[in-house]
Design a protein around this motif. Structure first.
Motif, PDB file in Angstrom:
ATOM      1  N   VAL A  78     -15.749  -6.304  -1.781  1.00  0.00           N
ATOM      2  CA  VAL A  78     -16.869  -6.252  -0.841  1.00  0.00           C
ATOM      3  C   VAL A  78     -17.007  -4.843  -0.297  1.00  0.00           C
ATOM      4  O   VAL A  78     -18.097  -4.315  -0.152  1.00  0.00           O
ATOM      5  N   GLU A  79     -15.893  -4.212  -0.017  1.00  0.00           N
ATOM      6  CA  GLU A  79     -15.855  -2.844   0.494  1.00  0.00           C
ATOM      7  C   GLU A  79     -15.033  -2.013  -0.478  1.00  0.00           C
ATOM      8  O   GLU A  79     -13.948  -2.419  -0.873  1.00  0.00           O
ATOM      9  N   ARG A  80     -15.538  -0.862  -0.890  1.00  0.00           N
ATOM     10  CA  ARG A  80     -14.850  -0.047  -1.897  1.00  0.00           C
ATOM     11  C   ARG A  80     -13.630   0.694  -1.355  1.00  0.00           C
ATOM     12  O   ARG A  80     -12.675   0.929  -2.081  1.00  0.00           O
ATOM     13  N   GLU A  81     -13.663   1.085  -0.087  1.00  0.00           N
ATOM     14  CA  GLU A  81     -12.505   1.760   0.499  1.00  0.00           C
ATOM     15  C   GLU A  81     -12.550   1.675   2.014  1.00  0.00           C
ATOM     16  O   GLU A  81     -13.600   1.427   2.607  1.00  0.00           O
ATOM     17  N   LYS A 159       5.416  10.588   1.016  1.00  0.00           N
ATOM     18  CA  LYS A 159       4.792  11.370   2.094  1.00  0.00           C
ATOM     19  C   LYS A 159       3.608  12.202   1.609  1.00  0.00           C
ATOM     20  O   LYS A 159       2.806  12.664   2.409  1.00  0.00           O
ATOM     21  N   TYR A 160       3.470  12.378   0.292  1.00  0.00           N
ATOM     22  CA  TYR A 160       2.353  13.149  -0.251  1.00  0.00           C
ATOM     23  C   TYR A 160       1.179  12.257  -0.663  1.00  0.00           C
ATOM     24  O   TYR A 160       0.167  12.749  -1.140  1.00  0.00           O
ATOM     25  N   VAL A 161       1.319  10.954  -0.488  1.00  0.00           N
ATOM     26  CA  VAL A 161       0.249  10.019  -0.864  1.00  0.00           C
ATOM     27  C   VAL A 161      -0.751   9.921   0.284  1.00  0.00           C
ATOM     28  O   VAL A 161      -0.395   9.612   1.414  1.00  0.00           O
ATOM     29  N   HIS A 162      -2.012  10.196  -0.030  1.00  0.00           N
ATOM     30  CA  HIS A 162      -3.074  10.122   0.977  1.00  0.00           C
ATOM     31  C   HIS A 162      -4.088   9.027   0.656  1.00  0.00           C
ATOM     32  O   HIS A 162      -4.877   8.634   1.512  1.00  0.00           O
ATOM     33  N   THR A 163      -4.064   8.547  -0.591  1.00  0.00           N
ATOM     34  CA  THR A 163      -4.973   7.488  -1.026  1.00  0.00           C
ATOM     35  C   THR A 163      -4.199   6.503  -1.892  1.00  0.00           C
ATOM     36  O   THR A 163      -3.466   6.902  -2.794  1.00  0.00           O
ATOM     37  N   ILE A 164      -4.359   5.220  -1.596  1.00  0.00           N
ATOM     38  CA  ILE A 164      -3.746   4.149  -2.386  1.00  0.00           C
ATOM     39  C   ILE A 164      -4.870   3.287  -2.939  1.00  0.00           C
ATOM     40  O   ILE A 164      -5.810   2.948  -2.220  1.00  0.00           O
ATOM     41  N   THR A 165      -4.777   2.940  -4.208  1.00  0.00           N
ATOM     42  CA  THR A 165      -5.768   2.047  -4.814  1.00  0.00           C
ATOM     43  C   THR A 165      -5.110   0.705  -5.090  1.00  0.00           C
ATOM     44  O   THR A 165      -4.091   0.631  -5.777  1.00  0.00           O
ATOM     45  N   LEU A 166      -5.698  -0.345  -4.531  1.00  0.00           N
ATOM     46  CA  LEU A 166      -5.246  -1.716  -4.762  1.00  0.00           C
ATOM     47  C   LEU A 166      -6.154  -2.325  -5.820  1.00  0.00           C
ATOM     48  O   LEU A 166      -7.364  -2.421  -5.624  1.00  0.00           O
ATOM     49  N   SER A 167      -5.572  -2.711  -6.940  1.00  0.00           N
ATOM     50  CA  SER A 167      -6.355  -3.233  -8.065  1.00  0.00           C
ATOM     51  C   SER A 167      -5.993  -4.679  -8.354  1.00  0.00           C
ATOM     52  O   SER A 167      -4.813  -5.034  -8.373  1.00  0.00           O
TER      53      SER A 167
END
Length: 195
Positions: A78-81, A159-167
């Motif tokens: 429903v929402e992309r991010e 600590k360097y992760v700024h974006t996570i994608t849930l698939s």
């Protein structure tokens, strides 16, 4: 009495076969446990409740939807991010629609990327934990409740992760017994009154 020659070889071979069978049997639960503990392959954690700590630092969570080739549903986020604080409980929805003229059962598999974030992405409630059955023409919104564990900011790679994608990927499964009888038109024992 010690075993000799061919007898010893047969006993050793039987022992090897039993050992290999035991290892094969234990490998699936062990691999599942290993992936959940380490986040290997993007497998997420499961939590009973939200985090006690919420940081001022934010992270972006993207939502991705796909389906197995033969799955007839339409399936989209429903929402992309969304941007949430690390440790804050997030709520996202995915929409599924069955455009066919028959009930269709499905189940979702999931992962997160980058894989290094898997151990820190905690799902509290998710539609992927159970099978879903959609009637012909039915459209549903399915929630997922989650948070990103604050320990990610202390992790060497996390600590360097700024974006996570849930698939999520939905695939068709066999209908439960009651639905299968309805689909074939067999109403015997389905609670219908013939008076």
């Amino acid at each position: 009495m010690a075993l000799q020659g061919p007898q010893k070889t047969v006993v050793q071979l039987v022992g090897v076969v039993v050992l290999m069978g035991g290892l094969a049997w234990a490998s699936v639960p062990f691999y599942d446990w290993f992936c959940r503990v380490t986040g290997f392959g993007g497998v997420t954690g499961v939590a009973e409740q939200g985090s006690d700590t919420v940081l001022d630092q934010t992270i972006t969570v993207r939502f991705d939807a796909s389906k197995e080739r033969d799955m007839p549903w339409q399936f989209t986020p429903v929402e992309r991010e969304m941007e949430i604080k690390i440790g804050e409980t997030g709520l996202a929805f995915y929409e599924a629609y069955n455009p066919t003229d028959r009930p269709v059962a499905g189940q979702a598999s999931y992962n997160v990327t980058p894989y290094s974030a898997g151990a820190f992405f905690e799902k509290i409630a998710c539609f992927c934990f159970e099978e879903q059955v959609l009637q012909p023409g039915e459209r549903v919104e399915m929630p997922v409740t989650f948070f990103v564990d604050p320990e990610i900011v202390e992790d060497r790679d996390g600590k360097y992760v700024h974006t996570i994608t849930l698939s999520y990927t939905f695939y068709e499964i066999d209908l439960p017994e009651g639905y299968a009888a309805l689909e074939t038109g067999d109403t015997a024992g389905a609670g219908t009154n013939t008076n």
